[in-house]
Design a protein around this motif. Structure first.
Motif, PDB file in Angstrom:
ATOM      1  N   LEU A 278      23.441  -6.549  56.285  1.00  0.00           N
ATOM      2  CA  LEU A 278      22.477  -6.904  57.323  1.00  0.00           C
ATOM      3  C   LEU A 278      22.587  -8.385  57.682  1.00  0.00           C
ATOM      4  O   LEU A 278      22.519  -8.754  58.858  1.00  0.00           O
ATOM      5  N   VAL A 279      22.767  -9.231  56.681  1.00  0.00           N
ATOM      6  CA  VAL A 279      22.916 -10.659  56.929  1.00  0.00           C
ATOM      7  C   VAL A 279      24.142 -10.929  57.788  1.00  0.00           C
ATOM      8  O   VAL A 279      24.098 -11.720  58.742  1.00  0.00           O
ATOM      9  N   ARG A 280      25.248 -10.259  57.479  1.00  0.00           N
ATOM     10  CA  ARG A 280      26.457 -10.437  58.287  1.00  0.00           C
ATOM     11  C   ARG A 280      26.226  -9.985  59.731  1.00  0.00           C
ATOM     12  O   ARG A 280      26.675 -10.641  60.681  1.00  0.00           O
ATOM     13  N   LEU A 281      25.533  -8.870  59.908  1.00  0.00           N
ATOM     14  CA  LEU A 281      25.246  -8.385  61.258  1.00  0.00           C
ATOM     15  C   LEU A 281      24.383  -9.372  62.037  1.00  0.00           C
ATOM     16  O   LEU A 281      24.596  -9.604  63.229  1.00  0.00           O
ATOM     17  N   VAL A 282      23.393  -9.938  61.353  1.00  0.00           N
ATOM     18  CA  VAL A 282      22.505 -10.894  62.014  1.00  0.00           C
ATOM     19  C   VAL A 282      23.278 -12.134  62.448  1.00  0.00           C
ATOM     20  O   VAL A 282      23.108 -12.625  63.575  1.00  0.00           O
ATOM     21  N   PHE A 283      24.152 -12.645  61.589  1.00  0.00           N
ATOM     22  CA  PHE A 283      24.938 -13.821  61.965  1.00  0.00           C
ATOM     23  C   PHE A 283      25.990 -13.481  63.018  1.00  0.00           C
ATOM     24  O   PHE A 283      26.325 -14.326  63.862  1.00  0.00           O
TER      25      PHE A 283
ATOM     26  N   PRO B 246      34.608 -13.057  53.161  1.00  0.00           N
ATOM     27  CA  PRO B 246      35.721 -13.356  52.251  1.00  0.00           C
ATOM     28  C   PRO B 246      37.023 -12.773  52.788  1.00  0.00           C
ATOM     29  O   PRO B 246      37.040 -11.734  53.431  1.00  0.00           O
ATOM     30  N   GLY B 247      38.107 -13.486  52.518  1.00  0.00           N
ATOM     31  CA  GLY B 247      39.404 -12.997  52.964  1.00  0.00           C
ATOM     32  C   GLY B 247      39.794 -13.426  54.354  1.00  0.00           C
ATOM     33  O   GLY B 247      40.739 -12.895  54.937  1.00  0.00           O
ATOM     34  N   ILE B 248      39.077 -14.406  54.941  1.00  0.00           N
ATOM     35  CA  ILE B 248      39.441 -14.890  56.273  1.00  0.00           C
ATOM     36  C   ILE B 248      40.704 -15.735  56.175  1.00  0.00           C
ATOM     37  O   ILE B 248      41.088 -16.182  55.091  1.00  0.00           O
ATOM     38  N   PRO B 249      41.393 -16.014  57.296  1.00  0.00           N
ATOM     39  CA  PRO B 249      42.629 -16.803  57.258  1.00  0.00           C
ATOM     40  C   PRO B 249      42.418 -18.153  56.584  1.00  0.00           C
ATOM     41  O   PRO B 249      41.356 -18.770  56.708  1.00  0.00           O
ATOM     42  N   ALA B 250      43.429 -18.605  55.894  1.00  0.00           N
ATOM     43  CA  ALA B 250      43.331 -19.835  55.103  1.00  0.00           C
ATOM     44  C   ALA B 250      42.967 -21.043  55.951  1.00  0.00           C
ATOM     45  O   ALA B 250      42.257 -21.939  55.495  1.00  0.00           O
ATOM     46  N   GLU B 251      43.442 -21.093  57.212  1.00  0.00           N
ATOM     47  CA  GLU B 251      43.180 -22.274  58.041  1.00  0.00           C
ATOM     48  C   GLU B 251      41.706 -22.399  58.405  1.00  0.00           C
ATOM     49  O   GLU B 251      41.253 -23.433  58.875  1.00  0.00           O
TER      50      GLU B 251
END
Length: 321
Positions: free
Chosen positions: A202-207, A276-281
């Motif tokens: 839910l937090v991810r959806l809100v953001f 988590p797991g987004i591109p390193a840059e």
């Protein structure tokens, strides 16, 4: 003979001075005025106009919690080219953009299933957060005085009227991320939730919704992506202060500084802890050009009886008490 009878009337007890218990008998606009006054009396700001270091800094009872550095004109011109790619989204997003011209509370309410009958005080908390954030954003806009996209590029062609104030930071982004921060605090305060699915999701959806509101202003042609970066930084800071005023546990107002660079806006880069797991840059929010945390202690914010009253009312609604 008078209809009310003879003799002195019974004298009720006096109301207790400055008591939050009196708030329930006030109209909503009166409480809103009190929230705004309580917030602004503790807020201060200053500008730095030295060559190469133009910035506005906000402080809370002296400690600085956010500094926004004015981007150079060359950077805004680079961002004009980035904005052109967003024009193709206008067809599918025009309805959203038009309904988000004001305070888009409903877009957050839909995610959590909020309605005015059951969540009266949650809506009041959200509205208060948006108004407080808007006031802070206008102060920043005035001092930083950055031109809107249609003043820098003839190909921008906004699909809505350009607002009559400066572009940096984006107030829509600030308001949206302030609300997302406060909602995150609400969800975590009532965890484990028996009436909602996963708190983390839910937090991810809100953001993600906050990102959508912010980016829609770029799609519309009235904001640069770096405006959203600065707005998100401002909104998160104000949201943290609101939570601290409410007495929310485990909230920390972290001092931050934002100096823009020519990158697009993405919530996964702004809050990498949620993805988590987004591109390193994009994994390090402390690199130059992002919202950098400033070394030092968290900004102390004293709990407010006014905000605490509203917070407890909102928590009761989330608990279905």
């Amino acid at each position: 003979m008078h209809a009310a009878g003879k003799g002195p009337a019974e004298t009720p007890a006096s109301l207790k001075m400055s008591s939050p218990a009196n708030l329930m008998g006030f109209e909503g606009w009166v409480r809103a005025s009190l929230y705004l006054s309580e917030f602004l009396r503790q807020l201060d700001w200053r500008t730095d106009t030295r060559s190469g270091a133009e910035a506005v800094s906000f402080s809370w009872r002296k400690p600085t919690f956010l500094s926004l550095h004015r981007p150079p004109m060359a950077l805004f011109l680079e961002q004009v080219a980035l904005m052109r790619d967003y024009m193709d989204l206008r067809g599918e997003r025009s309805a959203e953009i038009l309904t988000q011209l004001g305070y888009p509370i409903d877009y957050f309410a839909m995610i959590l299933g909020l309605n005015s009958a059951r969540n009266r005080f949650t809506f009041e908390l959200i509205a208060a957060t948006q108004v407080l954030t808007s006031h802070v954003a206008m102060i920043a806009k005035h001092h930083l005085a950055c031109r809107r996209p249609d003043r820098l590029g003839t190909t921008v062609m906004p699909m809505i009227s350009t607002p009559g104030h400066a572009t940096f930071p984006s107030a829509h982004a600030a308001e949206a991320f302030a609300v997302a921060t406060v909602i995150e605090g609400l969800l975590k305060a009532v965890k484990p939730l028996h009436h909602y699915p996963s708190t983390e999701k839910l937090v991810r959806l809100v953001f993600k919704q906050a990102e959508r509101v912010a980016v829609n202003r770029t799609v519309a042609g009235v904001h640069f992506p770096i405006d959203s970066w600065a707005g998100a930084a401002l909104g998160e800071a104000v949201g943290q202060i609101v939570l601290a005023l409410c007495g929310a546990k485990s909230v920390k107002v972290t001092p931050r500084s934002y100096a823009a660079r020519n990158i697009d806006f993405a919530v996964s880069a702004f809050r990498p802890d949620l993805w988590p797991g987004i591109p390193a840059e994009h994994a390090d929010p402390n690199v130059t050009g992002f919202c950098r945390e400033v070394d030092g202690h968290a900004v102390p914010v004293r709990r407010s009886s006014l905000f605490d009253w509203l917070w407890e009312k909102s928590l009761d609604e989330f608990r279905l008490s």
